[in-house]
Enzyme design. Sequence first.
Site, short mmCIF file in Angstrom:
data_model
loop_
_atom_site.label_atom_id
_atom_site.label_comp_id
_atom_site.label_asym_id
_atom_site.label_seq_id
_atom_site.Cartn_x
_atom_site.Cartn_y
_atom_site.Cartn_z
N TYR A 22 -13.23 -6.67 6.04
CA TYR A 22 -11.71 -6.51 5.34
C TYR A 22 -11.46 -7.75 4.78
CZ TYR A 22 -6.90 -6.43 3.75
OH TYR A 22 -6.09 -6.47 2.13
N ASP A 61 -14.62 -15.97 7.50
CA ASP A 61 -13.31 -15.32 7.25
C ASP A 61 -12.17 -15.76 8.45
OD1 ASP A 61 -10.54 -14.45 6.67
OD2 ASP A 61 -10.76 -12.67 5.34
N TYR A 103 1.09 -1.23 -0.08
CA TYR A 103 -0.31 -0.14 0.03
C TYR A 103 0.92 1.09 -0.35
CZ TYR A 103 -3.28 -3.41 1.42
OH TYR A 103 -3.91 -4.31 2.08
N LYS A 127 -2.69 -16.76 7.50
CA LYS A 127 -2.23 -15.91 8.38
C LYS A 127 -1.48 -16.56 9.99
CE LYS A 127 -3.61 -10.86 7.77
NZ LYS A 127 -4.44 -11.15 7.58
C1 PLP Z 1 -5.24 -10.59 6.28
C2 PLP Z 1 -6.58 -10.71 5.38
C3 PLP Z 1 -6.45 -10.98 4.46
C4 PLP Z 1 -5.91 -11.88 3.30
O1 PLP Z 1 -4.40 -12.53 3.29
P1 PLP Z 1 -4.13 -12.29 2.59
O2 PLP Z 1 -2.53 -13.32 3.20
O3 PLP Z 1 -2.67 -11.36 2.86
O4 PLP Z 1 -4.12 -12.73 0.91
C5 PLP Z 1 -8.36 -12.01 4.31
N1 PLP Z 1 -9.13 -11.80 5.21
C6 PLP Z 1 -8.72 -11.21 6.48
C7 PLP Z 1 -10.20 -11.01 7.89
C8 PLP Z 1 -7.32 -11.35 6.56
O5 PLP Z 1 -6.58 -9.92 8.62
#
Ligand code: PLP
Length: 453
Positions: free
Chosen positions: A159, A262, A22, A291
């Site tokens: 997000y 997610d 970014y 992550k």
């Molecule tokens: C970091 C994140 C993503 C994206 O993961 P990347 O490995 O950076 O592509 C998607 N959803 C959530 C909730 C996140 O915190």
Amino acid sequence: MTHVAAPMSLIQRDRVRLWHPYAPASPSLPLWEVEGADGVRLRLRGEDGTRHNVIDAMSSWWSAIHGYRHPILDAAAKRQLDDFSHVMFGGLTHAPAVELAERLADMAPSAPGRSRLERVFLADSGSVSVEVALKLAVQFQAASGYPQRQRFLSIRGGYHGDTFAAMGVCDPVDGMHAAFPGLLGGNVFAPRPPAAASATPETIQEWASELQSVAAACSGELAAIIVEPLLQGAGGMYPYPAECLTALRQVADRHGLVLIFDEIATGFGRTGELFAANHAGVVPDIMCVGKALTGGYLTLAALLCTEDVAAAVSNGPAGALLHGPTFMGNPLACAVANASLSIIDVGTWRADVARIGAGLASGLAAAGELESVADIRTVGAVGVIELHDAVDVPAITAAAIRHGVWVRPFRNLVYTMPPYISTAADIEQITAGMTAAVTEVHKHGPERSGGAP
Ligand SMILES: *Cc1c(COP(=O)(O)O)cnc(C)c1O
């Protein structure tokens, strides 16, 4: 006289060649070189050559939960290197991938009377796992006789990643919709749930009925609901009540929508339960993890779905889930993930997260008195200082480094998600460093500041 140009420093070489997350391709942003990493600590070298030994209060964007150079993770990576680092996953399989799928299925949220999450797709990053989850939901609807169900319902403030479909379900105002008009439309957003700290049964009920009416208004076109359960991360470090997850499950069931959680930020203990869904005993139809999956060693994510969803898509018009990355199931990443999950299996994370959460709450309390601070909140091993105004990111970063702490604030938030191995003294240093940095940089309340970028 001849001038011999001084050799460029590593940071200067970076500046003329690389992009950062970014960031503009700008020569002026502050950068630190990492010379080493061990346990909770990073060894940094600044532009002027000064060295700093700091605690990584970010866990490298929430992934290095066991710290750096963990002997168990290092050993797993070295062992797998001696076998093979990568092989294609089309037509081939290997022990690290099978073991990882079994581990994930075993630990996934479950509830009586609800199908288990037992089928695993290995993806190469969180965003990709979200893409695949959305594809899977659309393919599931088509296979179930609803090919027109292709839109997604999300909640504001979310997000889900930076690829196109993932961006499309991020918050439509704070996300990246404005930069890509015409490419991210079509989705539907319910309001943000009430904040965990101030929610009442009434406000939760009100929100649930708004969610229900947003879903009802276009349910015939909706494939899925996607949310970050319990804690919205990059959308604002915003915790909301677990009861909202129950409401999401009910609305999804009522309208025939696939429920996608997610858990890329929340998974593997960060919120105090193994998965955020466990706070409500709710089981989604699809769950994304990433992550912390490899303890921050390698890029890897996964999605889990129920056997019903998997079977429907497999017997549907396409006859397959239409995704297959080159590096799918990377053995090295899977081997390290298995090692990381073996540490999670020991179970000390639960006491660690509770202890860290309590330390963050007491350590950050004093910052709540500052004029520039709007709110202090913690959930699990997450601690947040919310300012009234935008954070002066370079100034806060530099000030925190002087106090021995690495943070990466965004918008109006200075927050920490420390490694689970952080000691009480580490947590004290993190909270003191964050508080001192905010005190030094954001001296004044909302009326008098305004110089911040
Ligand atoms: C970091 C994140 C993503 C994206 O993961 P990347 O490995 O950076 O592509 C998607 N959803 C959530 C909730 C996140 O915190």
